[in-house]
Motif scaffolding. Structure first.
Motif, PDB file in Angstrom:
ATOM      1  N   SER A  99       0.812  -1.295  -0.087  1.00  0.00           N
ATOM      2  CA  SER A  99       0.051  -0.214   0.175  1.00  0.00           C
ATOM      3  C   SER A  99       0.828   1.218  -0.102  1.00  0.00           C
ATOM      4  O   SER A  99       2.195   1.081   0.135  1.00  0.00           O
ATOM      5  CB  SER A  99      -0.921   0.010   1.328  1.00  0.00           C
ATOM      6  N   TYR A 100       0.300   2.349  -0.170  1.00  0.00           N
ATOM      7  CA  TYR A 100       1.015   3.556   0.005  1.00  0.00           C
ATOM      8  C   TYR A 100       1.752   3.722   1.317  1.00  0.00           C
ATOM      9  O   TYR A 100       2.708   4.124   1.155  1.00  0.00           O
ATOM     10  CB  TYR A 100      -0.082   4.693  -0.349  1.00  0.00           C
ATOM     11  N   ARG A 101       1.013   3.323   2.250  1.00  0.00           N
ATOM     12  CA  ARG A 101       1.851   3.471   3.835  1.00  0.00           C
ATOM     13  C   ARG A 101       3.162   2.619   3.714  1.00  0.00           C
ATOM     14  O   ARG A 101       4.149   2.966   4.256  1.00  0.00           O
ATOM     15  CB  ARG A 101       0.796   3.034   4.743  1.00  0.00           C
ATOM     16  N   GLY A 102       2.937   1.415   2.917  1.00  0.00           N
ATOM     17  CA  GLY A 102       4.141   0.727   2.857  1.00  0.00           C
ATOM     18  C   GLY A 102       5.234   1.300   2.006  1.00  0.00           C
ATOM     19  O   GLY A 102       6.418   1.447   2.601  1.00  0.00           O
ATOM     20  N   GLU A 103       4.827   2.000   1.037  1.00  0.00           N
ATOM     21  CA  GLU A 103       5.741   2.941   0.239  1.00  0.00           C
ATOM     22  C   GLU A 103       6.155   3.906   1.047  1.00  0.00           C
ATOM     23  O   GLU A 103       7.466   4.255   1.046  1.00  0.00           O
ATOM     24  CB  GLU A 103       5.163   3.297  -1.012  1.00  0.00           C
ATOM     25  N   GLU A 104       5.505   4.907   1.858  1.00  0.00           N
ATOM     26  CA  GLU A 104       5.773   5.676   2.587  1.00  0.00           C
ATOM     27  C   GLU A 104       6.961   5.265   3.698  1.00  0.00           C
ATOM     28  O   GLU A 104       7.823   5.824   4.017  1.00  0.00           O
ATOM     29  CB  GLU A 104       4.811   6.379   3.174  1.00  0.00           C
ATOM     30  N   ASP A 105       6.570   3.987   4.372  1.00  0.00           N
ATOM     31  CA  ASP A 105       7.635   3.625   5.384  1.00  0.00           C
ATOM     32  C   ASP A 105       8.911   3.183   4.619  1.00  0.00           C
ATOM     33  O   ASP A 105      10.031   3.558   4.993  1.00  0.00           O
ATOM     34  CB  ASP A 105       6.916   2.343   5.932  1.00  0.00           C
ATOM     35  N   GLU A 106       8.740   2.856   3.458  1.00  0.00           N
ATOM     36  CA  GLU A 106      10.001   2.467   2.995  1.00  0.00           C
ATOM     37  C   GLU A 106      10.717   3.524   2.545  1.00  0.00           C
ATOM     38  O   GLU A 106      12.000   3.624   2.518  1.00  0.00           O
ATOM     39  CB  GLU A 106       9.863   1.881   1.293  1.00  0.00           C
ATOM     40  N   GLY A 107      10.100   4.684   2.022  1.00  0.00           N
ATOM     41  CA  GLY A 107      10.749   6.049   1.843  1.00  0.00           C
ATOM     42  C   GLY A 107      11.480   6.443   3.072  1.00  0.00           C
ATOM     43  O   GLY A 107      12.322   7.129   2.975  1.00  0.00           O
ATOM     44  N   GLU A 108      10.808   6.411   4.082  1.00  0.00           N
ATOM     45  CA  GLU A 108      11.373   7.001   5.376  1.00  0.00           C
ATOM     46  C   GLU A 108      12.510   5.979   5.770  1.00  0.00           C
ATOM     47  O   GLU A 108      13.387   6.707   6.504  1.00  0.00           O
ATOM     48  CB  GLU A 108      10.218   7.029   6.255  1.00  0.00           C
ATOM     49  N   ASP A 109      12.409   4.751   5.390  1.00  0.00           N
ATOM     50  CA  ASP A 109      13.490   3.765   6.169  1.00  0.00           C
ATOM     51  C   ASP A 109      14.690   3.618   5.051  1.00  0.00           C
ATOM     52  O   ASP A 109      15.878   3.218   5.314  1.00  0.00           O
ATOM     53  CB  ASP A 109      13.104   2.739   6.559  1.00  0.00           C
ATOM     54  N   GLY A 110      14.283   4.123   3.867  1.00  0.00           N
ATOM     55  CA  GLY A 110      15.329   4.071   2.716  1.00  0.00           C
ATOM     56  C   GLY A 110      16.450   5.115   2.667  1.00  0.00           C
ATOM     57  O   GLY A 110      16.516   5.753   3.527  1.00  0.00           O
ATOM     58  N   GLU A 111      17.176   4.983   1.332  1.00  0.00           N
ATOM     59  CA  GLU A 111      18.035   5.880   1.393  1.00  0.00           C
ATOM     60  C   GLU A 111      17.748   7.383   1.299  1.00  0.00           C
ATOM     61  O   GLU A 111      18.442   8.336   1.840  1.00  0.00           O
ATOM     62  CB  GLU A 111      19.058   5.713  -0.124  1.00  0.00           C
ATOM     63  N   GLU A 112      16.404   7.720   0.881  1.00  0.00           N
ATOM     64  CA  GLU A 112      16.088   9.083   0.654  1.00  0.00           C
ATOM     65  C   GLU A 112      15.314   9.179   1.766  1.00  0.00           C
ATOM     66  O   GLU A 112      14.830  10.350   1.898  1.00  0.00           O
ATOM     67  CB  GLU A 112      15.113   8.890  -0.643  1.00  0.00           C
ATOM     68  N   GLY A 113      15.006   8.442   2.716  1.00  0.00           N
ATOM     69  CA  GLY A 113      13.967   9.018   3.823  1.00  0.00           C
ATOM     70  C   GLY A 113      14.784   9.371   5.140  1.00  0.00           C
ATOM     71  O   GLY A 113      16.127   9.318   5.215  1.00  0.00           O
ATOM     72  N   GLU A 114      14.183   9.960   5.937  1.00  0.00           N
ATOM     73  CA  GLU A 114      14.925  10.643   7.149  1.00  0.00           C
ATOM     74  C   GLU A 114      15.670   9.573   8.021  1.00  0.00           C
ATOM     75  O   GLU A 114      16.626   9.878   8.774  1.00  0.00           O
ATOM     76  CB  GLU A 114      13.888  11.217   8.051  1.00  0.00           C
ATOM     77  N   GLY A 115      15.062   8.403   7.795  1.00  0.00           N
ATOM     78  CA  GLY A 115      15.691   7.256   8.734  1.00  0.00           C
ATOM     79  C   GLY A 115      16.766   6.479   7.949  1.00  0.00           C
ATOM     80  O   GLY A 115      17.108   5.590   8.655  1.00  0.00           O
ATOM     81  N   GLY A 116      16.957   6.682   6.890  1.00  0.00           N
ATOM     82  CA  GLY A 116      18.068   6.129   5.956  1.00  0.00           C
ATOM     83  C   GLY A 116      19.497   6.689   6.189  1.00  0.00           C
ATOM     84  O   GLY A 116      19.684   7.832   6.808  1.00  0.00           O
ATOM     85  N   PRO A 117      20.450   6.425   5.262  1.00  0.00           N
ATOM     86  CA  PRO A 117      21.695   6.886   5.439  1.00  0.00           C
ATOM     87  C   PRO A 117      22.072   8.389   5.279  1.00  0.00           C
ATOM     88  O   PRO A 117      22.609   9.009   6.084  1.00  0.00           O
ATOM     89  CB  PRO A 117      22.460   5.841   4.422  1.00  0.00           C
ATOM     90  N   LEU A 118      21.061   8.787   4.138  1.00  0.00           N
ATOM     91  CA  LEU A 118      21.231  10.166   3.956  1.00  0.00           C
ATOM     92  C   LEU A 118      20.533  11.004   5.041  1.00  0.00           C
ATOM     93  O   LEU A 118      21.116  11.939   5.580  1.00  0.00           O
ATOM     94  CB  LEU A 118      20.317  10.474   2.722  1.00  0.00           C
TER      95      LEU A 118
END
Length: 203
Positions: A131-150
């Motif tokens: 779902s969109y929420r899942g994609e949002e979570d992925e974005g937050e925890d991925g490279e581009e999200g606030e929780g990722g390496p960046l």
């Protein structure tokens, strides 16, 4: 006509105000992002100014030349303040650059927000892929999200920036108080020379 050193301190005050506001608004989107883009714009203007401006605004002011550095009087050598200025500049560039990469222009309308993308995709966005929420979570925890390496680099650079700024201010107040007072728009105590600009020394 505003002389060169007064223009430098006006720029200094404007950039410092934007950077402090951006730091304090870290949890206040999209205000935080808007302030970050403001910082980026001021940095670009500063680089253009350095290319066509006087020696006092050149980028060599950030280069720590250790020539002539001796143990006696080492703390007042220009290289010390330049090292601190270079630390501020690199931290500021890093925190601003990573913030822009993570935002990708969404906060200023250059790229559609995730919610708009999900709405345009329609019901198919909730397919087995997530779902969109899942994609949002992925974005937050991925490279581009606030929780990722960046995001981690962005936060680290922000904390380093705060540290360098604190050291820079403390150093000027202890070893170069007249210049510190001038940059902070404070009276320097000498009425006779109160209207004269500060000497073009390294901050």
């Amino acid at each position: 006509m505003i002389n060169i050193m007064n223009r430098v301190r006006l720029y200094h005050a404007f950039l410092a105000t934007l950077a402090i506001a951006a730091y304090l608004s870290g949890e206040m989107d999209p205000v935080h992002a808007w302030l970050g883009y403001g910082v980026a714009a001021v940095i670009v203007l500063r680089l253009l100014w350095a290319l066509g401006g006087a020696r006092q605004v050149g980028l060599m002011r950030f280069y720590p030349n250790f020539e002539g550095l001796k143990l006696k009087g080492a703390l007042t050598h220009p290289a010390i303040s330049r090292v601190l200025m270079l630390g501020i500049a690199l931290s500021l560039l890093t925190v601003t650059g990573t913030g822009i990469v993570m935002d990708q222009g969404r906060s200023i309308g250059l790229s559609p927000a995730r919610a708009e993308l999900a709405a345009d995709a329609g019901p198919q966005s909730a397919a087995p892929r997530g779902s969109y929420r899942g994609e949002e979570d992925e974005g937050e925890d991925g490279e581009e999200g606030e929780g990722g390496p960046l995001g981690e680099i962005h936060e680290l650079a922000a904390n380093l920036l705060l540290l360098f700024v604190g050291m820079h201010v403390a150093y000027l107040l202890v070893f170069k108080r007249p210049l510190a007072k001038f940059m902070l728009f404070l009276p320097r105590g000498n009425r006779k020379n109160s209207d004269a600009p500060a000497p073009p020394t390294s901050a």
